[in-house]
Design an enzyme around this catalytic site. Structure first.
Site, PDB file in Angstrom:
ATOM      1  N   GLU A 161       0.842  -1.637  -0.200  1.00 31.98           N
ATOM      2  CA  GLU A 161       0.405   0.229   0.124  1.00 31.98           C
ATOM      3  C   GLU A 161       0.490   1.831   0.149  1.00 31.98           C
ATOM      4  O   GLU A 161       0.389   2.328  -0.478  1.00 31.98           O
ATOM      5  CB  GLU A 161      -0.477   0.114   1.024  1.00 31.98           C
ATOM      6  CG  GLU A 161      -2.034  -1.173   1.557  1.00 31.98           C
ATOM      7  CD  GLU A 161      -3.185  -1.181   0.095  1.00 31.98           C
ATOM      8  OE1 GLU A 161      -2.550   0.105  -0.624  1.00 31.98           O
ATOM      9  OE2 GLU A 161      -3.360  -1.785  -0.941  1.00 31.98           O
ATOM     10  N   SER A 441     -53.605 -20.688  40.071  1.00 31.00           N
ATOM     11  CA  SER A 441     -53.208 -21.451  40.889  1.00 31.00           C
ATOM     12  C   SER A 441     -51.977 -21.128  41.802  1.00 31.00           C
ATOM     13  O   SER A 441     -51.702 -21.747  42.537  1.00 31.00           O
ATOM     14  CB  SER A 441     -53.562 -23.131  40.662  1.00 31.00           C
ATOM     15  OG  SER A 441     -55.166 -22.757  41.176  1.00 31.00           O
TER      16      SER A 441
END
Length: 729
Positions: A161, A441
């Site tokens: 690069e 319940s």
């Protein structure tokens, strides 16, 4: 000319201020990483080979003939050799290490360091990453220092690069001229002349707009950046910023995360060819994706290797040797996260008590949670099938019912599995937290608990008359509760009333205790806004599955109030501890009363409304309670062993009647889940302050000759009946 100079000066000053503000401050927004609980290997710990293999598979460990690197393991029968990965927990950092052990009779035996043969007390595997809290742009990265990056990767980048990186001052005139010459004389393809510094500026500070103005600003900022910072600082920032592709909706940035994603290893362990491949991918993360375009990636990697050889970064022998290697990317990228959105929602809500959204999305926090990934995965796989079976058995239209399930550790309240929908990975409405429904319940054990706490002489053999009752309401009407079977059962003990879930005796017990006292007692256990209604014992109270779990956690933990939790600890991005989330316990039910209640709830699973549980899982002792609401809208079951508590809700989102009861919907789902989750059987154990007596269920007295309805019931020592029932032979 003067105006141009002034404009340039202002641009330089402005650009410099931008760079200083952003580059010296918080450079990257880092998502908070959320981890499941780690598997702990300890001498004598219960662990099956299947459970271990499931954990290793989820973690991405590789079974190998020779476990030569971290993340490999060998398995020969009962013998395991695992090359454990390094990881930094909230309380200690563990190095990569090689451990060996055997699994004999479902337990870990002979745990030792495979290298030096030393016995080990325990070993933690690295935890599974289960999710992240992303910033808005969904970027993710794993920050690394330049010292961690191998020389081969640095050289691969520079020769490819920016060969003059250490000589120029941000902009390379040679690079620009060379790019211009290629663009004029080649086949029309564009060639860039940007330096590494310019690329960093473009990615970090500017948009991807293509214009001369943006290019001009890029050059000015690159020079400013070089003026302010050392080359190595710029190179390190570049390595942490660059884009390596997309994993679903996650943008993978930086070599640290890319190395984990493509090679399942830390960046410091990259080979020359792997370094070259990462640099090759930078040219075009889509075009050179090694999974989608392997041939393109291979050719580009080889070009990078060639440039490295030409520039003297690698020798001829190294070049030839690396050319012969494959791309060597892992078959399945490790970054795929478990889909546990309901649990992640819970974690985020609990974190928001101490952390802002910005901190969660940008500070790189590391969240250590209580989730057991194997239990979670198994539960998710079972849920859709289990609900489908309920629909089929009750002749309910397919995909009508919904569910929520929470499983915690019985003694600590740590949440190990969590589902807010029947569908695995569903990220919408979180029913486990937000669906408030009447609980039916399942409230009844707390009515009994309130009565026991209020009257120290009360015992479970107290006889209640299951006969018609009428209670005048504030509006002048009379409320006449009924039992589920629309029958009256005469004289019954509290023990039988709770086991068989009779309504009328529970209403009468609540009236005797005081409805206000029952409501206040339930609030003291963690429920909020409990109204003192006559119908409270029948479950008109509306709670979410998480809120009900908090109530039942009291029973599962022997009378201790422990808030269910999802978080163990939080650290910063460097691994420094920020906060612990310890288990906090407060006694709210007398220990002996807790024993009596557990014994009663065990009977529910033996002969009561949840007897199917004992029939289907006879090898494990559970305590539990079913719950059904009016018009058969909601089905509940809460059950616990010595090790786990599970709460299940089943119903419809539109709150319409579903023709389901606690025993016909929620209980079967619980059973389907716990058939495959190893859990320790509930042991009531010996207690010197408890005595057991066989009691006549009609009179509550000691069972005499000829008594047909009898049961062994626990009592506080010295509080049991002394008179024997006279039953007809």
């Amino acid at each position: 000319m003067l105006l141009g100079s002034m404009f340039l000066l202002l641009l330089v000053i402005y650009s410099d201020a931008q760079i200083k503000k952003k580059f010296e401050g918080k450079r990257w927004q880092l998502p908070a990483k959320v981890y499941a609980q780690p598997l702990v290997l300890a001498e004598g710990k219960a662990l099956t080979p299947t459970r271990l293999r499931q954990e290793l598979q989820l973690l991405g460990y590789r079974k190998a003939v020779k476990a030569s690197r971290a993340g490999d393991y060998e398995n020969y029968g009962d013998y395991f050799y695992i090359h454990v990965r390094s990881f930094k927990f909230w309380d200690e950092g563990i190095p990569a290490r090689e451990v060996a052990f055997s699994l004999q009779s479902g337990k870990v035996e002979q745990l030792k360091d495979h290298v030096n043969g030393q016995s080990l007390q325990y070993v933690r595997l690295d935890p599974l990453l289960i999710g992240q809290f992303y910033p808005n742009h969904q970027e993710d990265r794993l920050l690394v220092q330049l010292s961690e990056i191998p020389e081969s990767l640095k050289q691969a980048l520079i020769v490819t690069e920016d060969q003059g990186f250490y000589e120029h001052y941000g902009v390379s005139l040679k690079g620009i001229a060379r790019a211009a010459w290629h663009n004029v004389n080649n086949d029309g393809r564009a060639h860039g002349g940007s330096t590494i510094t310019q690329q960093l500026v473009k990615n970090y500070f500017l948009t991807r707009e293509r214009s001369l103005w943006r290019k001009f600003r890029e050059a000015i900022m690159a020079v400013n950046l070089e003026f302010r910072y050392e080359k190595d600082e710029i190179l390190q920032a570049y390595f942490n910023e660059v884009f390596f592709g997309q994993e679903r909706n996650r943008a993978i940035h930086g070599v640290g995360l890319a190395s984990q994603y493509y090679f399942d290893k830390p960046v410091s362990d990259l080979t020359i060819s792997q370094s070259a491949l990462l640099v090759a991918i930078l040219k075009g993360p889509s075009s050179f994706n090694p999974y989608k375009n392997p041939q393109n990636a291979l050719e580009r990697r080889n070009l990078v290797l060639k440039l490295m050889n030409q520039q003297g970064a690698i020798t001829d022998d190294e070049y030839q040797d690396q050319l012969r290697t494959s791309l060597a990317v892992v078959k399945k990228p490790k970054l795929r996260l478990s889909q546990v959105p309901a649990f992640m929602d819970l974690v985020k809500r609990q974190l928001k008590q101490n952390y802002s959204d910005e901190e969660l999305n940008s500070e790189g926090l590391r969240i250590f949670t209580t989730l057991d990934p194997v239990a979670q995965r198994y539960m998710e796989k079972q849920l859709a099938k289990a609900i489908g079976k309920v629909e089929s058995s009750r002749v309910i239209k397919e995909n009508t019912l919904q569910t929520a399930v929470i499983i915690t550790e019985a003694s600590t309240g740590k949440i190990i599995a969590f589902a807010g929908d029947r569908k695995e990975g569903y990220s919408g409405f979180n029913r486990a937290i937000d669906a408030k429904r009447q609980i039916g319940s399942v409230i009844k054990p707390f009515v009994v608990a309130a009565a026991l706490e209020e009257n120290e002489n009360l015992q479970l053999n107290k006889v209640l008359n299951d006969s018609p009752i009428s209670i005048r309401q504030r509006d002048g009407s009379d409320w006449k509760p009924k039992n589920y079977d629309n029958k009256f059962h005469g004289s019954v003990t509290i023990f039988e009333s709770l086991s068989k879930s009779y309504n009328i005796p529970m209403v009468k017990l609540s009236q005797e205790t005081g409805v206000n006292k029952v409501a206040n007692f339930i609030e003291s256990l963690g429920a909020k806004n409990v109204r003192a209604l006559d119908a409270l014992p029948l479950g008109v109270l509306e709670l979410s599955p998480l809120e009900l779990t908090e109530l039942y956690q009291v029973l599962a933990s022997n009378g201790l109030k422990i808030k269910p939790s999802s978080i163990e600890a939080v650290t910063d991005n460097e691994g420094e501890l920020l906060q612990r989330y310890p288990v906090e316990a407060e006694r709210v039910i007398d220990e002996l009363h807790s024993y009596l209640l557990k014994a009663n709830l065990v009977e529910v699973t033996k002969t009561g409304t949840a007897k199917r549980l004992r029939q289907r899982i006879p090898w494990t002792n559970f305590a539990g309670k079913t719950g059904t609401t009016n018009d058969l809208k909601d089905s509940w079951f809460a059950g616990f062993s010595d090790e786990h508590l599970g709460v299940v809700w089943v119903g419809r989102d539109d709150n319409k009647a579903s023709n389901i009861t606690g025993s016909s919907a929620a209980l079967p789902v619980f059973i389907d889940i716990f058939e495959g989750i190893n859990t320790q059987s509930l042991k009531l154990g010996y207690n010197s302050e408890i005595e057991w007596q066989r009691v006549d269920l009609n009179s509550g007295k000691l069972a005499g000759d000829g008594c047909k309805r009898t049961e062994s019931i626990p009592f506080k020592y010295g509080k049991g009946p002394t008179e024997r029932a006279k039953c007809e032979l």
